[in-house]
Design an enzyme around this catalytic site. Structure first.
Site, PDB file in Angstrom:
ATOM      1  N   ASP A 121      -0.294   4.738   8.108  1.00 34.19           N
ATOM      2  CA  ASP A 121      -1.578   4.062   7.859  1.00 34.19           C
ATOM      3  C   ASP A 121      -1.384   2.550   7.882  1.00 34.19           C
ATOM      4  O   ASP A 121      -2.210   1.805   8.423  1.00 34.19           O
ATOM      5  CB  ASP A 121      -2.147   4.430   6.485  1.00 34.19           C
ATOM      6  N   ARG A 130       0.830  -1.209   0.000  1.00 35.66           N
ATOM      7  CA  ARG A 130       0.000   0.000   0.000  1.00 35.66           C
ATOM      8  C   ARG A 130       0.863   1.257   0.000  1.00 35.66           C
ATOM      9  O   ARG A 130       0.460   2.294  -0.532  1.00 35.66           O
ATOM     10  CB  ARG A 130      -0.947   0.000   1.202  1.00 35.66           C
TER      11      ARG A 130
END
Length: 284
Positions: A225, A215
């Site tokens: 995150d 990601r």
């Protein structure tokens, strides 16, 4: 659960204290928050039932740390990770990150085939597939609620830097970045598979880390995150072990994998080599 289930629209900003307490306990992710645009037409009309009850549903807003604030060292680290990984565009690692973005159940299972040393798919492992699906349904509410609360923009918002899933750019821009839902599901899957296949636990957990790191490579999540996504996935699986139904489904999947092991052939070596190379060059 389709991959759109992890892409929640950024809600209209609201104070946590102004939300009813039950909002954090809703098992149906579609009911969490008030979106600023129409609901995704791919969402099911009636939310599916997961393993959690309102009494056992965790609240990530309470146990996750907040995302980095502008001007902090943590945000500087996030900025550096995003900027430097843009140079990977077009590389094998970029291609792996693109493949890891696909959360359809068959694609998710296949992504762990090398690590498990088994050709995992929905046809050969229906019990495992059903377990992962219901696990996804169970975790979605906590992830969605925390994304809505922190309302963090993704790293590509406001600039033209490339991401590995350009066709999703507009949709992703409406979805909160913190924590990473893809990382949550990837790490949750890794934890479950490591328990079901303990002899492959090291390889499976390594692949779970790489899945989350994809990601960052993809450019759709900040480093922090992803780190929060690991924590979220671990917390959800720990809580799920309190469910008798979850434990029963784990037992069914364990027996299924044992039978599959006795007749399956090893996965393709080319894909395995790419994943191993990715594991040796972490962006974290």
């Amino acid at each position: 659960m389709t991959r759109s289930s992890l892409i929640a629209p950024l809600p209209c900003p609201a104070s946590r204290l102004g939300l009813p307490l039950m909002a954090a306990l809703l098992a149906a992710a579609a009911l969490v928050g008030t979106p600023c645009r129409a609901a995704d037409p791919l969402e099911p009309a009636t939310p599916e039932q997961g393993y959690f009850t309102p009494a056992t549903q965790p609240d990530a807003i309470a146990y996750l740390p907040p995302p980095p604030q502008p001007g902090t060292v943590r945000q500087a680290n996030d900025d550096h990770a995003f900027t430097t990984t843009r140079a990977l565009r077009g590389s094998p690692r970029w291609a792996l990150a693109t493949a890891d973005a696909d959360l359809h159940e068959n694609a998710l299972l296949r992504s762990f085939s090398c690590a498990a040393d088994l050709p995992l798919n929905t046809t050969d492992a229906p019990e495992l597939s059903a377990l992962i699906h219901k696990m996804d349904v169970s975790e979605i509410a906590d992830m969605r609620n925390s994304k809505a609360y922190w309302h963090r923009p993704r790293p590509f918002v406001g600039n033209s830097q490339p991401i590995c899933t350009e066709k999703d750019r507009a949709h992703l821009a409406t979805s909160g970045a913190y924590p990473s839902g893809h990382t949550m599901l990837g790490w949750s899957t890794a934890l479950v598979l490591a328990e079901l296949l303990p002899e492959r636990a090291t390889q499976i957990l390594q692949r779970g880390r790489v899945f989350g790191e994809s990601r960052i490579i993809c450019g759709v999540h900040w480093e922090s995150d992803v780190q929060a996504g690991y924590m979220l996935g671990a917390a959800e699986i720990a809580a799920l072990h309190g469910s008798a139904a979850f434990r029963a489904d784990m037992d069914a999947a364990r027996a299924e994998l044992a039978a599959l092991r006795s007749r399956a052939t090893a996965p393709a070596t080319h894909a395995c080599a790419i994943e191993q190379e990715a594991a040796s060059h972490s962006p974290l």
